[in-house]
Design a protein around this motif. Sequence first.
Motif, PDB file in Angstrom:
ATOM      1  N   VAL A 117     -37.732  62.974  12.586  1.00 49.80           N
ATOM      2  CA  VAL A 117     -37.429  61.642  12.905  1.00 49.80           C
ATOM      3  C   VAL A 117     -38.179  60.726  11.839  1.00 49.80           C
ATOM      4  N   PRO A 118     -37.469  59.800  11.203  1.00 46.49           N
ATOM      5  CA  PRO A 118     -38.221  59.018  10.143  1.00 46.49           C
ATOM      6  C   PRO A 118     -38.948  57.925  10.998  1.00 46.49           C
ATOM      7  N   GLY A 119     -40.353  57.839  10.379  1.00 44.72           N
ATOM      8  CA  GLY A 119     -41.169  56.844  10.837  1.00 44.72           C
ATOM      9  C   GLY A 119     -42.505  56.751  10.572  1.00 44.72           C
ATOM     10  N   SER A 120     -43.118  57.994   9.757  1.00 45.10           N
ATOM     11  CA  SER A 120     -44.437  57.933   9.191  1.00 45.10           C
ATOM     12  C   SER A 120     -44.575  57.225   7.790  1.00 45.10           C
ATOM     13  N   VAL A 143     -44.020  67.719  18.972  1.00 40.65           N
ATOM     14  CA  VAL A 143     -44.383  66.200  19.508  1.00 40.65           C
ATOM     15  C   VAL A 143     -43.925  65.265  18.161  1.00 40.65           C
ATOM     16  N   THR A 144     -43.917  63.935  18.476  1.00 44.34           N
ATOM     17  CA  THR A 144     -43.557  63.160  17.674  1.00 44.34           C
ATOM     18  C   THR A 144     -44.526  61.950  17.648  1.00 44.34           C
ATOM     19  N   LEU A 145     -45.232  61.825  16.557  1.00 44.10           N
ATOM     20  CA  LEU A 145     -46.107  60.685  16.246  1.00 44.10           C
ATOM     21  C   LEU A 145     -46.075  60.202  14.862  1.00 44.10           C
ATOM     22  N   HIS A 146     -45.665  58.943  14.690  1.00 44.24           N
ATOM     23  CA  HIS A 146     -45.504  58.264  13.439  1.00 44.24           C
ATOM     24  C   HIS A 146     -46.873  57.832  12.665  1.00 44.24           C
ATOM     25  N   MET A 147     -47.093  58.700  11.986  1.00 39.50           N
ATOM     26  CA  MET A 147     -48.454  58.491  11.345  1.00 39.50           C
ATOM     27  C   MET A 147     -48.534  57.351  10.503  1.00 39.50           C
TER      28      MET A 147
END
Length: 367
Positions: free
Chosen positions: A180-183, A211-215
């Motif tokens: 999931v692109p975002g970090s 989980v997903t967490l955008h760092m």
Amino acid sequence: MTPHDPGGCPDVPSATTRPAHAETTACEPPRVRGLARDGVRLLVSRLSGGVIEHRVVADLPDLLRPGDLLVVNDSAVLPAAVRLDRLTVHFMAAREDGSWLIELRCRTGRPYPGGTKGEWLPLPGGATLRLLRRETSRAWRASFNRDVVPYLQRYGTARHLAHAPGDWPIDDYRPVFARVPGSTGVPAAGLAVSRGLLALLGRRGVDIAVVTLHMAACTDGPLPPEWRAVPESTARRVIAARRSGGQVVAVGASVMRALESAVAEPEALAEPKALAEPKAPAEPEPEAFAEPERVRACAGWTAHTVGPDCPPQVVTGLISGLRRPAPGRPSAVAAVAGDALTERSYGEAVRERYLWREFGDVHLVCW
């Protein structure tokens, strides 16, 4: 006005040099050093008895037990640097209102001291970035006239780490399970996990959850809010592992933040506007942690911070990159291991010449 030809940025980039502490800092990805992802060293700190062991990441199936749960972050690092003529724009963190924290750097890699409120920068593809205000000594809050994630996937390049300035492919910054692109921050612990290692853990009875967490990749100041999602299936796996007496091991502080926020802030449900789609202590007793049923599926922005003053309630183990916390940020490792074991472990890592930072060795705190 545009800083397309800024003062203070030399015409010719300075030669790439290793920092003075290169003997303990990983300056290139493991593959460049002839290692597999799971071939890097693993410092093991045991909560039960305070024992410290020296292993490699590939030994992880021998260190965890059937019934334990390993939780990974599937956020993928973005190519978050956009290069201009003599500047590079680093996209550092999405903000809840759709703006972004950005950092301006000279093409030599040094921070660019210029920039004024209201100034705009033309970027490739007809995009425009406007500086709104300074947030920290190095970061600007900025607005952008494009959807950031698809724009960076087309025009961005991997953001150089100050201690590892080579032009490495973006896959060197992404764990094998990233999707999931975002970090913009680089997940040191996740980089050390291979597909083969995940398969072997599964065969040994260790469950895997996501989980997903955008760092965020912020350079200074406190950790900003980050977007995260804890799926229902992961919440159920956490509950099952804790009920059966298994460990819940977070692969990275980002995973611990996401899981602990599912207890502390389960009501946060806002969608991310700027993203494409977020003495050694004794063995912990079960009553020291939250009731596992309090873990809930959730999605949205979280400002929850785990540290010695706010210890984890559901996570019982942590795999972390070797890096001391930035000033003003609590230590995720000390939150799990306690200050005494953390300092002993870090001292051992220095003595044994472990490699630190994102491309380096990793640290497991477990029972």
